[in-house]
Enzyme design. Structure first.
Site, short mmCIF file in Angstrom:
data_model
loop_
_atom_site.label_atom_id
_atom_site.label_comp_id
_atom_site.label_asym_id
_atom_site.label_seq_id
_atom_site.Cartn_x
_atom_site.Cartn_y
_atom_site.Cartn_z
N SER A 21 -20.93 64.75 41.64
CA SER A 21 -21.05 66.21 41.57
C SER A 21 -19.69 66.83 41.31
CB SER A 21 -21.67 66.75 42.88
OG SER A 21 -22.06 68.10 42.72
N ASN A 22 -19.51 68.09 41.62
CA ASN A 22 -18.24 68.80 41.39
C ASN A 22 -18.11 69.88 42.46
OD1 ASN A 22 -19.35 71.44 40.34
ND2 ASN A 22 -20.32 70.00 38.93
#
Ligand code: CTP
Length: 230
Positions: A21-22
């Site tokens: 993810s981020n």
């Protein structure tokens, strides 16, 4: 008008407990949803995994992965006048996802990734890109989709965003790209403020001062309102 706003990160699971993810928190997208609603528009907010409260009067659809987000956008886009893609969509996902937790000993040192669909490009292939100047006639002649859909994207860059924002504006057929430099103080992930640059298809670059994400959101909503009038 009817706004569809995407916000937050997506998660791309490797197994039942691990994902890629981020750091996106969804603050910018939730601010756009709030500002659009406050201006009297109908708003559907499609949110990746974030811990923010839904702004009052906004319809929210929660999603996890980029493919979920694309499906959600596809289901609501036919009725939309404006699409604002603030989401930090993961470009890649693991080729395989195990339904249980994998043991370290079962995992290899390399992860096989495959490309996720580009949501804006997929929507363009559904909706089409009206020639500039045709927006009003395209809207009145709309079939199942709003040919005149106003498309707004984001470009979160490390460094001055104008050139990359202009490229994304061209390549994704956007009416506006909102660029920012996430390494700049006050403009990163999760901050309450943002310093953004507006880039439009005619090559105009407008650098805005540091302001709250809600103030940026109001500027974006005003842009869409002006654009809708032709
Ligand atoms: N976007 C999208 N679908 C994706 C990735 C991004 O619709 N799979 C949208 C984002 O929501 C944003 C815009 O495209 O509005 C630009 O996203 P960004 O991640 O900056 O650009 P990329 O297309 O991923 O380009 P690059 O990796 O070269 O920076």
């Amino acid at each position: 008008m009817r706004f569809v706003v995407t916000a937050g990160p997506t998660r791309e699971f490797i197994d039942a407990v691990r994902f890629l993810s981020n750091p996106s928190t969804g603050r910018m997208g939730f601010a756009v949803a709030r500002a659009a609603r406050a201006a009297g528009h109908e708003v559907t907010l499609i949110a990746g995994p974030v811990s923010l409260k839904t702004p009052p009067g906004v319809t929210r659809i929660d999603v996890v992965s980029a493919r979920d987000m694309l499906n959600a956008v596809r289901t609501v886009i036919a009725r939309a006048d404006v699409l604002v893609m603030t989401a930090a969509v993961a470009d890649w996902r693991p080729a395989h996802c195990a339904s249980r937790k994998l043991k370290k000993t079962e995992m290899s040192d390399t992860l096989h990734l495959v490309r996720n669909p580009d949501i804006l490009k997929t929507i363009n292939s559904l909706v089409g890109s009206p020639r500039r100047g045709d927006r009003l006639s395209a809207r009145s002649a709309s079939g199942p989709y709003q040919m005149g859909l106003i498309r707004i994207g984001f470009a979160a860059e490390t460094g001055a965003p104008a050139a990359e924002a202009a490229r994304k504006c061209r390549e994704k057929g956007l009416d506006l790209v909102v660029g920012n430099d996430v390494t700049e103080p006050g403009s990163g992930f999760g901050t309450a403020t943002n310093r953004v640059t507006f880039v439009t298809p005619d090559g105009t670059v407008q650098r805005l001062p540091l302001m709250s994400k809600l103030a940026v959101a109001h500027r974006i909503v005003s842009f869409a309102e002006r654009r809708a009038k032709g």
